[in-house]
Motif scaffolding. Structure first.
Motif, PDB file in Angstrom:
ATOM      1  N   ALA A 375       0.839  -1.207   0.000  1.00  0.00           N
ATOM      2  CA  ALA A 375       0.000   0.000   0.000  1.00  0.00           C
ATOM      3  C   ALA A 375       0.870   1.252   0.000  1.00  0.00           C
ATOM      4  O   ALA A 375       0.590   2.218  -0.723  1.00  0.00           O
ATOM      5  CB  ALA A 375      -0.914  -0.023   1.220  1.00  0.00           C
ATOM      6  N   LEU A 410      -9.921   1.556   8.148  1.00  0.00           N
ATOM      7  CA  LEU A 410      -8.784   2.473   7.988  1.00  0.00           C
ATOM      8  C   LEU A 410      -8.242   2.505   6.558  1.00  0.00           C
ATOM      9  O   LEU A 410      -7.251   3.156   6.277  1.00  0.00           O
ATOM     10  CB  LEU A 410      -7.667   2.059   8.946  1.00  0.00           C
ATOM     11  CG  LEU A 410      -8.054   2.050  10.430  1.00  0.00           C
ATOM     12  CD1 LEU A 410      -6.929   1.483  11.282  1.00  0.00           C
ATOM     13  CD2 LEU A 410      -8.410   3.454  10.894  1.00  0.00           C
ATOM     14  N   ASP A 507     -15.882   1.709  -9.373  1.00  0.00           N
ATOM     15  CA  ASP A 507     -14.536   2.254  -9.200  1.00  0.00           C
ATOM     16  C   ASP A 507     -14.629   3.778  -9.187  1.00  0.00           C
ATOM     17  O   ASP A 507     -15.731   4.322  -9.287  1.00  0.00           O
ATOM     18  CB  ASP A 507     -13.577   1.751 -10.291  1.00  0.00           C
ATOM     19  CG  ASP A 507     -14.131   1.989 -11.683  1.00  0.00           C
ATOM     20  OD1 ASP A 507     -14.731   3.064 -11.897  1.00  0.00           O
ATOM     21  OD2 ASP A 507     -13.969   1.114 -12.553  1.00  0.00           O
TER      22      ASP A 507
HETATM   23 CO1  B1M Z   1      -6.828  -4.672   4.154  1.00  0.00          CO
HETATM   24  N1  B1M Z   1      -8.286  -5.877   3.699  1.00  0.00           N
HETATM   25  N2  B1M Z   1      -7.036  -5.082   6.032  1.00  0.00           N
HETATM   26  N3  B1M Z   1      -5.297  -3.518   4.401  1.00  0.00           N
HETATM   27  N4  B1M Z   1      -6.664  -4.645   2.275  1.00  0.00           N
HETATM   28  C1  B1M Z   1      -8.746  -5.898   2.312  1.00  0.00           C
HETATM   29  C2  B1M Z   1      -9.867  -4.890   2.123  1.00  0.00           C
HETATM   30  C3  B1M Z   1      -9.241  -7.386   2.149  1.00  0.00           C
HETATM   31  C4  B1M Z   1     -10.340  -7.542   1.089  1.00  0.00           C
HETATM   32  C5  B1M Z   1      -8.031  -8.288   1.845  1.00  0.00           C
HETATM   33  C6  B1M Z   1      -8.435  -9.719   1.635  1.00  0.00           C
HETATM   34  O1  B1M Z   1      -8.671 -10.434   2.582  1.00  0.00           O
HETATM   35  N5  B1M Z   1      -8.493 -10.153   0.413  1.00  0.00           N
HETATM   36  C7  B1M Z   1      -9.709  -7.718   3.615  1.00  0.00           C
HETATM   37  C8  B1M Z   1     -11.181  -7.449   3.916  1.00  0.00           C
HETATM   38  C9  B1M Z   1     -12.002  -8.720   3.936  1.00  0.00           C
HETATM   39  C10 B1M Z   1     -13.382  -8.498   4.343  1.00  0.00           C
HETATM   40  O2  B1M Z   1     -13.727  -7.655   5.121  1.00  0.00           O
HETATM   41  N6  B1M Z   1     -14.217  -9.340   3.795  1.00  0.00           N
HETATM   42  C11 B1M Z   1      -8.795  -6.859   4.432  1.00  0.00           C
HETATM   43  C12 B1M Z   1      -8.513  -7.044   5.813  1.00  0.00           C
HETATM   44  C13 B1M Z   1      -9.137  -8.280   6.449  1.00  0.00           C
HETATM   45  C14 B1M Z   1      -7.736  -6.156   6.561  1.00  0.00           C
HETATM   46  C15 B1M Z   1      -7.439  -6.228   8.060  1.00  0.00           C
HETATM   47  C16 B1M Z   1      -8.608  -6.619   8.963  1.00  0.00           C
HETATM   48  C17 B1M Z   1      -6.247  -7.202   8.196  1.00  0.00           C
HETATM   49  C18 B1M Z   1      -5.818  -7.490   9.598  1.00  0.00           C
HETATM   50  O3  B1M Z   1      -5.418  -6.606  10.310  1.00  0.00           O
HETATM   51  N7  B1M Z   1      -5.910  -8.728   9.925  1.00  0.00           N
HETATM   52  C19 B1M Z   1      -6.936  -4.785   8.359  1.00  0.00           C
HETATM   53  C20 B1M Z   1      -8.113  -3.860   8.734  1.00  0.00           C
HETATM   54  C21 B1M Z   1      -7.669  -2.531   9.265  1.00  0.00           C
HETATM   55  C22 B1M Z   1      -8.850  -1.597   9.411  1.00  0.00           C
HETATM   56  O4  B1M Z   1      -9.243  -0.998   8.435  1.00  0.00           O
HETATM   57  N8  B1M Z   1      -9.414  -1.484  10.610  1.00  0.00           N
HETATM   58  C23 B1M Z   1      -6.393  -4.406   7.024  1.00  0.00           C
HETATM   59  C24 B1M Z   1      -5.335  -3.514   6.855  1.00  0.00           C
HETATM   60  C25 B1M Z   1      -4.819  -3.151   5.627  1.00  0.00           C
HETATM   61  C26 B1M Z   1      -3.557  -2.293   5.451  1.00  0.00           C
HETATM   62  C27 B1M Z   1      -3.406  -1.200   6.523  1.00  0.00           C
HETATM   63  C28 B1M Z   1      -2.360  -3.217   5.537  1.00  0.00           C
HETATM   64  C29 B1M Z   1      -3.720  -1.808   3.977  1.00  0.00           C
HETATM   65  C30 B1M Z   1      -4.468  -0.457   3.861  1.00  0.00           C
HETATM   66  C31 B1M Z   1      -3.552   0.732   3.699  1.00  0.00           C
HETATM   67  C32 B1M Z   1      -4.361   1.955   3.402  1.00  0.00           C
HETATM   68  O5  B1M Z   1      -5.455   1.932   2.872  1.00  0.00           O
HETATM   69  N9  B1M Z   1      -3.749   3.061   3.743  1.00  0.00           N
HETATM   70  C33 B1M Z   1      -4.643  -2.868   3.405  1.00  0.00           C
HETATM   71  C34 B1M Z   1      -4.782  -3.112   2.013  1.00  0.00           C
HETATM   72  C35 B1M Z   1      -3.817  -2.390   1.096  1.00  0.00           C
HETATM   73  C36 B1M Z   1      -5.784  -3.985   1.490  1.00  0.00           C
HETATM   74  C37 B1M Z   1      -6.025  -4.414   0.042  1.00  0.00           C
HETATM   75  C38 B1M Z   1      -4.921  -5.395  -0.351  1.00  0.00           C
HETATM   76  C39 B1M Z   1      -6.063  -3.320  -0.989  1.00  0.00           C
HETATM   77  C40 B1M Z   1      -7.067  -2.207  -0.711  1.00  0.00           C
HETATM   78  C41 B1M Z   1      -6.865  -1.115  -1.705  1.00  0.00           C
HETATM   79  O6  B1M Z   1      -6.317  -0.068  -1.363  1.00  0.00           O
HETATM   80  N10 B1M Z   1      -7.219  -1.374  -2.983  1.00  0.00           N
HETATM   81  C42 B1M Z   1      -7.463  -5.090   0.135  1.00  0.00           C
HETATM   82  C43 B1M Z   1      -7.716  -6.160  -0.886  1.00  0.00           C
HETATM   83  C44 B1M Z   1      -8.566  -5.660  -2.036  1.00  0.00           C
HETATM   84  O7  B1M Z   1      -9.278  -4.700  -1.915  1.00  0.00           O
HETATM   85  N11 B1M Z   1      -8.482  -6.363  -3.134  1.00  0.00           N
HETATM   86  C45 B1M Z   1      -7.594  -5.342   1.577  1.00  0.00           C
HETATM   87  C46 B1M Z   1      -6.999  -0.466  -4.080  1.00  0.00           C
HETATM   88  C47 B1M Z   1      -8.074   0.606  -4.092  1.00  0.00           C
HETATM   89  C48 B1M Z   1      -7.793   1.551  -5.206  1.00  0.00           C
HETATM   90  O8  B1M Z   1      -9.300  -0.061  -4.269  1.00  0.00           O
HETATM   91  O9  B1M Z   1     -10.290   0.683  -2.057  1.00  0.00           O
HETATM   92  O10 B1M Z   1     -11.592  -0.806  -3.600  1.00  0.00           O
HETATM   93  P1  B1M Z   1     -10.616   0.267  -3.428  1.00  0.00           P
HETATM   94  O11 B1M Z   1     -11.149   1.581  -4.141  1.00  0.00           O
HETATM   95  C49 B1M Z   1     -11.560   1.644  -5.484  1.00  0.00           C
HETATM   96  C50 B1M Z   1     -13.053   1.395  -5.668  1.00  0.00           C
HETATM   97  O12 B1M Z   1     -13.578   0.469  -4.750  1.00  0.00           O
HETATM   98  C51 B1M Z   1     -13.673   2.727  -5.617  1.00  0.00           C
HETATM   99  O13 B1M Z   1     -12.690   3.519  -6.223  1.00  0.00           O
HETATM  100  C52 B1M Z   1     -11.400   3.079  -5.917  1.00  0.00           C
HETATM  101  C53 B1M Z   1     -10.525   3.324  -7.110  1.00  0.00           C
HETATM  102  O14 B1M Z   1     -11.007   2.683  -8.238  1.00  0.00           O
HETATM  103  N12 B1M Z   1     -14.039   3.359  -4.353  1.00  0.00           N
HETATM  104  C54 B1M Z   1     -14.951   4.364  -4.333  1.00  0.00           C
HETATM  105  C55 B1M Z   1     -13.606   3.184  -3.101  1.00  0.00           C
HETATM  106  N13 B1M Z   1     -14.207   4.013  -2.283  1.00  0.00           N
HETATM  107  C56 B1M Z   1     -15.046   4.788  -3.002  1.00  0.00           C
HETATM  108  C57 B1M Z   1     -15.875   5.788  -2.628  1.00  0.00           C
HETATM  109  C58 B1M Z   1     -16.627   6.396  -3.621  1.00  0.00           C
HETATM  110  C59 B1M Z   1     -16.524   5.986  -4.933  1.00  0.00           C
HETATM  111  C60 B1M Z   1     -15.706   4.975  -5.325  1.00  0.00           C
HETATM  112  O15 B1M Z   1     -17.423   7.410  -3.250  1.00  0.00           O
HETATM  113  C61 B1M Z   1     -17.747   8.369  -4.156  1.00  0.00           C
END
Ligand code: B1M
Length: 522
Positions: A375, A410, A507
């Motif tokens: 990230a 977060l 997205d």
């Molecule tokens: Co976490 N994480 N994470 N994580 N993480 C996921 C979300 C997860 C799917 C991974 C997995 O298991 N495959 C999973 C969730 C599972 C679930 O709930 N079913 C998960 C988990 C479990 C966790 C923790 C619980 C892990 C742990 O501690 N055991 C923990 C939770 C912490 C918390 O939030 N309380 C955690 C922590 C983290 C990091 C801190 C390590 C890091 C986040 C860093 C950060 O954000 N600063 C992280 C990351 C990087 C991910 C993954 C790998 C990537 C997320 C991301 O940034 N994607 C993620 C896996 C995945 O999503 N495939 C995962 C890229 C981003 C551009 O996509 O956010 O979807 P996204 O946004 C897109 C669209 O969705 C849309 O536009 C964006 C751009 O196209 N969009 C919007 C998003 N928000 C929008 C709002 C809008 C419009 C569009 O409003 C107008």
């Protein structure tokens, strides 16, 4: 005050030893340095027999194996009765230097053997050992000085090993003083306060711990310990050794003498570093435990090599997946220089890289620290392309969007990208950050006369907060003024519609399109 003391009287020092090519620095704020103990024939019949035959194959293979298992320094002792020890020690050192590059700890009770070893040693050796006996100090210290080596000082003297910690401190003080008089600086003296079997004396562990602390506080020197003596004669020795290690480290142990091939001990060392904040991003622990369990992929992915065949754009993606921030930034710069489209970099390489990271995490091939590094790598690349996306600050007149990640969540990368795209498309964005409670969305929308509230949610545990926030807005004075749109990996169209949202964004680009539709902007 039995345990960890905050009172410090001496400034802690760092000690360094080196081979011809590698320097190892020992210090209290650094990860533990493991001195591999296996090249010692005491209690090792096979090694003793091969040394008697003059065969050094086992010495070589033990050296290689210990380094592979994480030893930073190798102790070399060839003391078998009846052997020509000076000759054998010299040959063993030459042989080990041919197959490894770690510094050596030259270990013998015979000054002549130490001298023979030091003569052929390339680098700054650690001499094992001197103690508080007058004749030892007189013989060994000049040798250490002459060869610019460092030395281990055992806290024993002509009267044997003192029972009490205070007495061991006295001997340590004497050794450090005498070393300094001989021109050897304090940092080149590493004290061993000696671990004795608790099976014979149930206070032995406590006295050693106290001695470590007293010596650390008064002399500030690095300390070593042959840990395994503590558990002699008891069952489940490795558990005792592991707990003792953690206690000893908190009280001043910085370079244990240990067998790195015993996983339980190695794990205890890794965990001690991890818990004391000496393992950045937990990388050492993760990589060693993944290697040990055979599960998952090796963490250090050879991005450079693997990427040679691909384009710079593909390299960006690979670097993000393996959490190599500097490389990811380097490839992003290159791609931009070659005219790549910044939006294409984000959509097709950065985001898709993070999606792969998510899959690996789900399959337990990687863990949270690696996900975090990925990230951060992505964020650094986004920061780089961000200025190139901006099309003008004054084009903010299309409407106001209040944006945030819901309570308990977060994740902010997707939300930040959405913000970026909205701003470059002409919207004013009020970014509430992450972990935002429902009331805060409501307040901000009211205060800023928002047209849209955008919720980002990546965790399924965030579903109730999404529902609560939508419910709060739709049941407030804002119900007819503000439209709600939701996005993020956890959310489906069906779910957000059921909660009463006006739109779901697949997205960021879809989000901008739908916001424009809702506000009837062409
Ligand atoms: Co976490 N994480 N994470 N994580 N993480 C996921 C979300 C997860 C799917 C991974 C997995 O298991 N495959 C999973 C969730 C599972 C679930 O709930 N079913 C998960 C988990 C479990 C966790 C923790 C619980 C892990 C742990 O501690 N055991 C923990 C939770 C912490 C918390 O939030 N309380 C955690 C922590 C983290 C990091 C801190 C390590 C890091 C986040 C860093 C950060 O954000 N600063 C992280 C990351 C990087 C991910 C993954 C790998 C990537 C997320 C991301 O940034 N994607 C993620 C896996 C995945 O999503 N495939 C995962 C890229 C981003 C551009 O996509 O956010 O979807 P996204 O946004 C897109 C669209 O969705 C849309 O536009 C964006 C751009 O196209 N969009 C919007 C998003 N928000 C929008 C709002 C809008 C419009 C569009 O409003 C107008």
């Amino acid at each position: 005050r039995i345990f960890y003391s905050s009172r410090k009287t001496a400034t802690p020092v760092e000690s360094s030893v080196s081979s011809g090519t590698k320097t190892v620095v020992i210090g209290p704020s650094r990860p533990l340095v493991i001195i591999g103990e296996r090249i010692n024939p005491t209690g090792r019949k096979k090694l003793a027999a091969s040394l008697e035959e003059g065969n050094l194959d086992l010495v070589r293979s033990e050296a290689i194996r210990q380094v592979q298992e994480g030893a930073h320094i190798l102790d070399v002792n060839v003391g078998v009765s009846g052997i020509d020890e000076p000759r054998m020690l010299r040959e063993a050192i030459i042989a080990i230097q041919e197959v490894t590059d770690v510094p050596l700890c030259i270990d013998s009770a015979l000054p002549k053997a130490l001298e023979a070893g030091l003569r052929v040693y390339k680098g700054k050796a650690l001499v094992n050992s001197v103690n508080g006996e007058k004749h030892k100090l007189d013989q060994i210290l000049p040798l250490v000085k002459a060869h610019n080596a460092a030395v281990i000082g055992l806290t024993m003297d002509d009267n044997g090993i003192p029972k009490k910690a205070e007495k061991r401190l006295e001997i340590a003080r004497l050794i450090v003083d005498r070393a300094q008089q001989a021109g050897i600086p304090r940092e080149d003296v590493i004290i061993d306060p000696l671990a004795m079997a608790i099976s014979a004396d149930d206070q032995a562990g406590l006295e050693t711990i106290k001695a470590l602390r007293l010596i650390r506080d008064e002399l500030g020197v690095n300390q070593t310990l042959g840990l395994s003596n503590i558990s002699f004669g008891l069952p489940e020795r490795s558990s005792i050794n592991a707990v003792f290690l953690a206690m000893a480290v908190l009280n001043g142990l910085t370079c244990p003498i240990s067998d790195p091939t015993l996983w339980e001990m190695r794990r205890a060392i890794l965990l001690t570093d991890l818990l004391l904040g000496k393992d950045e991003f937990c990388m050492h622990y993760l990589s060693a435990s993944t290697k040990k369990s055979g599960k998952g992929k090796k963490i250090e992915m050879p991005v450079k090599e693997a990427a040679h065949g691909g384009t710079d754009l593909e390299r960006i993606k690979e670097a993000v997946i393996s959490g190599k921030r500097k490389l990811a930034v380097e490839y992003t710069k290159k791609a931009l220089d070659q005219g790549a489209d910044p939006q294409d970099i984000i959509n097709n390489y950065l985001i898709s890289g993070l999606n792969i990271v998510g899959e690996k995490f789900e399959k337990k091939k990687i863990f949270v620290p690696e996900m975090m590094m990925a990230a951060k790598s992505m964020q650094a690349c986004v920061d780089l392309v961000k200025p190139l996306l901006k099309k003008g600050e004054d084009a903010m007149g299309l409407g106001t969007v209040v944006l945030g990640t819901v309570f308990g969540d977060l994740h902010d990368i997707g939300k930040n990208l959405t913000k970026l795209l909205l701003e470059t498309s002409g919207f004013r964005v009020i970014d509430l950050g992450e972990n935002v409670p429902a009331e805060k969305f409501l307040e901000a929308a009211r205060e800023n006369n928002a047209h849209i509230v955008g919720l980002s949610s990546l965790l399924t545990t965030g579903d109730p907060h999404v529902a609560e926030t939508i419910h709060a807005i739709k049941n407030s004075d804002l119900a007819h003024k503000v439209k709600v749109i939701c996005g993020g990996a956890a959310l489906t169209l069906k779910f957000v519609e059921a909660c009463g949202a006006d739109a779901h964004a697949r997205d960021a680009a879809d989000g901008v399109r739908k916001i424009k539709n809702m506000l009837e902007i062409k």
